[in-house]
Write a protein that holds these residues in place. Sequence first.
Motif, PDB file in Angstrom:
ATOM      1  N   GLU A 670     -15.608  23.677  -7.944  1.00  0.00           N
ATOM      2  CA  GLU A 670     -16.157  24.024  -6.631  1.00  0.00           C
ATOM      3  C   GLU A 670     -15.170  24.869  -5.828  1.00  0.00           C
ATOM      4  O   GLU A 670     -15.559  25.836  -5.161  1.00  0.00           O
ATOM      5  N   ASP A 690     -15.344  13.136   5.818  1.00  0.00           N
ATOM      6  CA  ASP A 690     -15.975  13.854   4.703  1.00  0.00           C
ATOM      7  C   ASP A 690     -15.323  13.466   3.373  1.00  0.00           C
ATOM      8  O   ASP A 690     -16.002  13.264   2.361  1.00  0.00           O
ATOM      9  N   LEU A 707     -25.037  18.016  -5.555  1.00  0.00           N
ATOM     10  CA  LEU A 707     -25.693  18.511  -4.350  1.00  0.00           C
ATOM     11  C   LEU A 707     -24.784  18.340  -3.140  1.00  0.00           C
ATOM     12  O   LEU A 707     -24.637  19.236  -2.307  1.00  0.00           O
ATOM     13  N   MET A 708     -24.122  17.177  -3.068  1.00  0.00           N
ATOM     14  CA  MET A 708     -23.215  16.903  -1.948  1.00  0.00           C
ATOM     15  C   MET A 708     -22.011  17.849  -1.971  1.00  0.00           C
ATOM     16  O   MET A 708     -21.572  18.341  -0.935  1.00  0.00           O
ATOM     17  N   SER A 710     -21.895  20.881  -3.153  1.00  0.00           N
ATOM     18  CA  SER A 710     -22.280  22.254  -2.794  1.00  0.00           C
ATOM     19  C   SER A 710     -22.449  22.426  -1.288  1.00  0.00           C
ATOM     20  O   SER A 710     -22.313  23.531  -0.762  1.00  0.00           O
ATOM     21  N   ASP A 711     -22.745  21.304  -0.552  1.00  0.00           N
ATOM     22  CA  ASP A 711     -22.935  21.390   0.897  1.00  0.00           C
ATOM     23  C   ASP A 711     -21.666  21.071   1.690  1.00  0.00           C
ATOM     24  O   ASP A 711     -21.599  21.331   2.883  1.00  0.00           O
ATOM     25  N   ASP A 713     -17.802  20.900   3.225  1.00  0.00           N
ATOM     26  CA  ASP A 713     -16.736  21.825   3.607  1.00  0.00           C
ATOM     27  C   ASP A 713     -15.691  21.884   2.497  1.00  0.00           C
ATOM     28  O   ASP A 713     -15.283  20.847   1.952  1.00  0.00           O
TER      29      ASP A 713
END
Length: 859
Positions: A670, A690, A707-708, A710-711, A713
């Motif tokens: 990521e 976070d 999914l988490m 990719s969203d 920070d």
Amino acid sequence: MEPLSHRGLPRLSWIDTLYSNFSYGADDYDGEGNEEQKGPPEGSETMPYIDESPTMSPQLSARSQGGGDSISPTPPEGLAPGVEAGKGLEMRKLVLSGFLASEEIYINQLEALLLPMKPLKATATTSQPVLTIQQIETIFYKIQDIYEIHKEFYDNLCPKVQQWDSQVTMGHLFQKLASQLGVYKAFVDNYKVALETAEKCSQSNNQFQKISEELKVKGPKDSKESHTSVTMEALLYKPIDRVTRSTLVLHDLLKHTPVDHPDYPLLQDALRISQNFLSSINEDIDPRRTAVTTPKGETRQLVKDGFLVEVSEGSRKLRHVFLFTDVLLCAKLKKTSAGKHQQYDCKWYIPLADLVFPSPEEAEPSPHVHPFPDHELEDMKMKISALKSEIQKEKANKGQSRAIERLKKKMFENEFLLLLNSPTIPFRIHNRNGKSYLFLLSSDYERSEWREAIQKLQKKDLQAFVLSSVELQVLTGSCFKLRTVHNIPVTSNKDDDESPGLYGFLHVIVHSAKGFKQSANLYCTLEVDSFGYFVSKAKTRVFRDTMEPKWDEEFEIELEGSQSLRILCYEKCYDKTKVNKDNNEIVDKIMGKGQIQLDPQTVETKNWHTDVIEMNGIKVEFSMKFTSRDMSLKRTPSKKQTGVFGVKISVVTKRERSKVPYIVRQCVEEVEKRGIEEVGIYRISGVATDIQALKAVFDANNKDILLMLSDMDINAIAGTLKLYFRELPEPLLTDRLYPAFMEGIALSDPAAKENCMMHLLRSLPDPNLITFLFLLEHLKRVAEKEPINKMSLHNLATVFGPTLLRPSEVESKAHLSSAADIWSHDVMAQVQVLLYYLQHPPISFAELKRNTLYFSTDV
């Protein structure tokens, strides 16, 4: 056996080896001696100055860095008989085998130099000589003698290392080698003449020029390269380079030889002889003076002054800048003859009525100034830490004031260089009737302070003027009496009883802010000080179009001797036309700034301490608490059978049937996908809530992980990866090998260090090693984007080194007496270990496991 090189190490300049004992006097404050810092190239005609101190290894005892006085080495600390002695003997073999490898290369270099000597002598008596006998004897003076000394030494040492026995003795060989150093004295005395003669002969004789430009050096036995081409000039430099090597190796050997071993007194004697030899060569060198006296005089009111780094003629110059009520004056200390009062020399001045700040997009591009290599800044910090510790030891033992002053002087030199070369933030001012001037500052906060002080004075009714030469002389002459900042802002100027600062982790929650006059896109950054300058450590999210932002974001900031926390509030600019020409970045506007002292008594409580900081009418509410490094060393193994945080890496990889834990692979993927160009990636803290949310998802092996991610920070993802390594039950590089890594990185001899550091990697468990190599390649890819993300190999080593490599709780309690000692003795070395591997050519797991050491031994 690989050819000796500084693989994986910061390249040492000629000046590091030969000129490190020169000091910087008052006449060098402006940095205009920069051309002297670069040092001559290999083979320069400059008369060599031999370094008596093992500067190539900042980890060595600072006792050995004290200058020209000959000293008798004291027994190495912590090496007692029994288990510790056994460890020392194993390290001893690694030192010797590395030194033997480099000795073989050195002998091959001397052979290559001697090869043309015989045919040249043969032609000297013919009708068409290439060189005269006198020229040959001058150029090759003492080379044959040096070759025979080292050949005999190598032939005697080689079988002892190859047929290793823990009771092997070889101290007499080093003692004999040291006793023959007089040959080197003769070589050094002749060195300059030899180079001049070789150059003149090359210019006047094409045949000799061809010979001297391409001498063939035989490669080591196990090397793929059979020969390499080297110039005669470079080979003539090799004995100069070699003369410090035996001293470095003797330091390493003594460190790892038990006091009761028969070699110990012989090695001590060899070191004493070597140091006396180096002192005798250097005794004619006259160090530059640093005495400063203050002349008197007074005029105009002084509002603010300080030391700033100016970019002038493409290089950095340290200036003392004076802000008077109506004029800004930039000065440097004037060079004066001995015995005279020193004065400031005005470089330029601007009446405040004529001073303007060009907007970033209007400013002309800055002249190119090469950034100072991070590893050299790191070396300076390590030397400062080592010297600081040595000064404290001397004071505790009621040492001689002369010795303390000498150590302080060395510390000042390194701190001066750090101050000169570390700032990077541009601050440009312009004279509306003339030219622009560019300073480099250490932080946005400092830039804002100077700008605000000038703008406040400009609100008054100011008149433009021109100073006559006499008026300028009087004004400049007044600076000594009026100045408020007397010394350059380095740690050696602080009082002994001043707080050493905090070492550990500061937890800060930025809650909210109010007092803004109109809606804006707002965010805050957090800075803390380290080694005299401030570093940005965290950044909140941008709260859009508001007058009362509510962030409520928590950050964990690592402190390294920090004494202050700064909070800066910015308005985010999204206008891409407003780009700073100096660094090609969009400039955000500072709305307010504030600073608080980190008082240990207030901060060091288990409870959160809430406070409000006022800045230009804006109030920012925040909370903080502090965790000492002693507490942060405690690793708590997970009690859960599932999950990944706090679970052994071998358990996780076995369960996942993977070579590298899933969490590591996903976070790295990521970051490389969308964070590799993020400014300060891995340095800027992610929001703690976070990170905790990501930790919980990975521990639960939740199907929504991707999914988490990719969203989320990107700084939170980077923070999650760091947290995973920090919460391992033991560090990635293991508790067992920690002492050996500390000893290996402290070795002075590059060949011994290479030998040891690669052997230690082989000793890691496979899951740890494969994960480490995977992370290593990722961090190298991040550093490739340094021009954009501002994260060099050194910056990344600083972030990850203390996380991947830490002393066990038992060891830290046994060896470290204070938090400051932790930073000085351990953290710097942890950074150096990771930096060594980051700077090393790619390391393959298969090749590492397949290759055996030149002379292998288990650690």
